[in-house]
Design a protein around this motif. Structure first.
Motif, PDB file in Angstrom:
ATOM      1  N   ALA A   1      -1.302   4.477   4.518  1.00 48.37           N
ATOM      2  CA  ALA A   1      -0.300   4.719   3.468  1.00 48.37           C
ATOM      3  C   ALA A   1      -0.138   6.209   3.206  1.00 48.37           C
ATOM      4  CB  ALA A   1      -0.703   3.985   2.194  1.00 48.37           C
ATOM      5  N   ASP A   2      -1.236   6.952   3.300  1.00 51.47           N
ATOM      6  CA  ASP A   2      -1.160   8.406   3.137  1.00 51.47           C
ATOM      7  C   ASP A   2      -0.221   9.024   4.172  1.00 51.47           C
ATOM      8  OD1 ASP A   2      -2.962   8.461   1.038  1.00 51.47           O
ATOM      9  OD2 ASP A   2      -4.690   8.972   2.283  1.00 51.47           O
TER      10      ASP A   2
ATOM     11  N   GLY B   1      -5.416  -1.927  -5.530  1.00 54.03           N
ATOM     12  CA  GLY B   1      -4.362  -1.263  -6.279  1.00 54.03           C
ATOM     13  C   GLY B   1      -3.669  -2.195  -7.252  1.00 54.03           C
TER      14      GLY B   1
ATOM     15  N   ARG C   1       1.065   4.070  -2.994  1.00 49.68           N
ATOM     16  CA  ARG C   1       0.814   5.479  -2.678  1.00 49.68           C
ATOM     17  C   ARG C   1       1.946   6.366  -3.186  1.00 49.68           C
ATOM     18  NH1 ARG C   1       0.477  10.041  -2.195  1.00 49.68           N
ATOM     19  NH2 ARG C   1      -0.569  11.332  -0.617  1.00 49.68           N
TER      20      ARG C   1
ATOM     21  N   HIS D   1      -5.428   2.385   3.433  1.00 49.30           N
ATOM     22  CA  HIS D   1      -4.994   3.394   2.467  1.00 49.30           C
ATOM     23  C   HIS D   1      -4.746   4.741   3.138  1.00 49.30           C
ATOM     24  CE1 HIS D   1      -7.213   0.332   0.058  1.00 49.30           C
ATOM     25  NE2 HIS D   1      -6.069   0.385  -0.600  1.00 49.30           N
ATOM     26  N   GLU D   2      -5.486   5.010   4.207  1.00 50.74           N
ATOM     27  CA  GLU D   2      -5.219   6.239   4.953  1.00 50.74           C
ATOM     28  C   GLU D   2      -3.891   6.122   5.701  1.00 50.74           C
ATOM     29  OE1 GLU D   2      -9.450   8.410   5.499  1.00 50.74           O
ATOM     30  OE2 GLU D   2      -8.746   7.305   7.264  1.00 50.74           O
TER      31      GLU D   2
ATOM     32  N   ALA E   1       0.829  -1.209   0.000  1.00 48.25           N
ATOM     33  CA  ALA E   1       0.000   0.000   0.000  1.00 48.25           C
ATOM     34  C   ALA E   1       0.864   1.260   0.000  1.00 48.25           C
ATOM     35  CB  ALA E   1      -0.931  -0.011   1.210  1.00 48.25           C
TER      36      ALA E   1
ATOM     37  N   TRP F   1      -1.734  15.108   8.113  1.00 46.36           N
ATOM     38  CA  TRP F   1      -2.462  13.856   7.875  1.00 46.36           C
ATOM     39  C   TRP F   1      -3.913  14.063   8.274  1.00 46.36           C
ATOM     40  CZ3 TRP F   1      -3.304   9.314  11.521  1.00 46.36           C
ATOM     41  CH2 TRP F   1      -3.772   8.192  10.827  1.00 46.36           C
TER      42      TRP F   1
ATOM     43  N   HIS G   1       2.372   9.538  -6.265  1.00 42.00           N
ATOM     44  CA  HIS G   1       2.790  10.856  -5.777  1.00 42.00           C
ATOM     45  C   HIS G   1       3.046  11.796  -6.960  1.00 42.00           C
ATOM     46  CE1 HIS G   1       5.278  13.895  -3.762  1.00 42.00           C
ATOM     47  NE2 HIS G   1       4.898  13.387  -2.594  1.00 42.00           N
TER      48      HIS G   1
ATOM     49  N   ALA H   1       3.405   8.959   3.050  1.00 45.39           N
ATOM     50  CA  ALA H   1       3.702   9.927   1.996  1.00 45.39           C
ATOM     51  C   ALA H   1       3.724  11.351   2.536  1.00 45.39           C
ATOM     52  CB  ALA H   1       2.672   9.803   0.875  1.00 45.39           C
TER      53      ALA H   1
END
Length: 344
Positions: free
Chosen positions: A227-228, A180, A24, A224-225, A20, A315, A28, A231
């Motif tokens: 993984a955010d 994904g 992500r 997925h949040e 994940a 975040w 980017h 990043a």
């Protein structure tokens, strides 16, 4: 950073979290300036990564020389494999020390877990102690005997020595079926650990279960949040020279909180709806079952936290505990389908 691209080494790319994170980062806006290398055991999966534009090296995280070599070639290491693998962490740090000798201050983002703040409640009570990732003294007070802690301490000490800037992300109970390109390609595990383990146990015993009375509390976060967060953290590292690291670089990945009883009830309701149980109410796992399914009563612990530092860098998770509970039936359906497929 070296050359025209920032070189990344990512471990755990075929896993639930690592895959994940990689997906992500490849989405980017600056992905064209990133060069990712992943370390995988399976040559077939390595070929699939290469076909998707990701450099893949076949090998094991237990090969210290290989891990050290790959880390020495990286500007950034993101570790998302085994948060208790001290050998791999030590080899990574040795490689990053070599990278530093070349005039680069490398970045190490490690994945730990909120299990490091767990207690021995065994489902009997909801704990009062809540850890805050912005409270450095509180983070430093965590006992060195806690799970994951030996790796966290080794990494933080490397930051103190000054040859690497370290950041530790501590996910909580992660939920949701990952999606994904890597899942679609069959090279990433789409499922988490904790909730699927509870579901598997429930399917086997024909009834949802819990440790003790299920009163213990854990935070949760959608995959997925989470993984955010990696990043966003990376962006802050490269854009904010004043961003803390080391002891000021702990980030909880948590956006909601649940009791084990709540999870047990949601599993029970899903089992009844799918014809796999005749009663939605969870029952207490026996000692024999705890050993059989989980290797102990770990899931009965409290692990409470606030993601103050994570939120402070931008975040913005939107998923709540209601989303986590709603994700349980799809997980049950997926595991039933998987078991049927294996049986066939």
């Amino acid at each position: 950073m070296s050359g025209t691209k920032t070189s990344f080494l990512l471990t755990g790319a075929t896993g639930y979290i690592g895959g994940a994170i990689l997906a992500r980062f490849l989405a980017h806006p600056k992905a064209h300036t990133f060069q990712f290398t992943v370390l995988v055991r399976d040559p077939a999966k390595a070929e699939k990564f290469e076909a998707l534009g990701v450099k893949a090296v076949v090998g094991s995280h237990s090969d210290a020389h290989l891990v050290e070599k790959l880390a020495s070639e990286a500007d950034v290491v993101i570790a998302a494999a085994d948060c208790d693998d001290l050998g791999a962490a030590t080899a990574t740090l040795a490689g990053l020390r070599k990278r530093h000798a070349l005039g680069v201050v490398p970045i190490f983002i490690n994945t730990s877990g909120t299990g490091v703040i767990s207690d021995e409640a065994k489902g009997a009570f909801a704990g009062d102690l809540v850890y805050d990732d912005s409270d450095v003294k509180q983070i430093q007070s965590i006992a060195p005997t806690q799970m994951h802690r030996n790796v966290d301490l080794a990494i933080t000490e490397a930051d103190v020595e000054g040859y690497v800037k370290t950041y530790i992300v501590l996910p909580s109970t992660i939920y949701g079926i990952a999606t994904g390109q890597f899942v679609d390609a069959g090279i990433q595990n789409p499922h988490s650990l904790q909730i699927p383990a509870l579901i598997s146990a429930a399917l086997d015993r024909g009834r949802a279960g819990m440790v003790g009375e299920g009163k213990n509390l854990w935070p949760n976060v959608e995959i997925h949040e989470l993984a955010d967060l990696y990043a966003i953290l990376y962006d802050n590292i490269v854009e904010n020279a004043d961003l803390g690291h080391g002891w000021n670089g702990f980030y909880f990945g948590a956006s909601g909180e649940h009791s084990l009883l709540d999870v047990g009830k949601a599993i029970g309701e899903a089992l009844v709806a799918l014809g796999k149980s005749d009663n939605p109410e969870p029952t207490t796992f026996s000692q024999e079952e705890l050993g059989k399914y989980f290797g102990g009563s770990y899931l009965g612990s409290n692990s409470r936290c606030r993601a103050t530092r994570s939120l402070s860098i931008g975040w913005k998770p939107t998923k709540t505990t209601s989303d986590m509970l709603a994700s349980i039936r799809p997980e049950v359906e997926a595991l039933i389908h998987k078991k049927a497929k294996v049986a066939a």
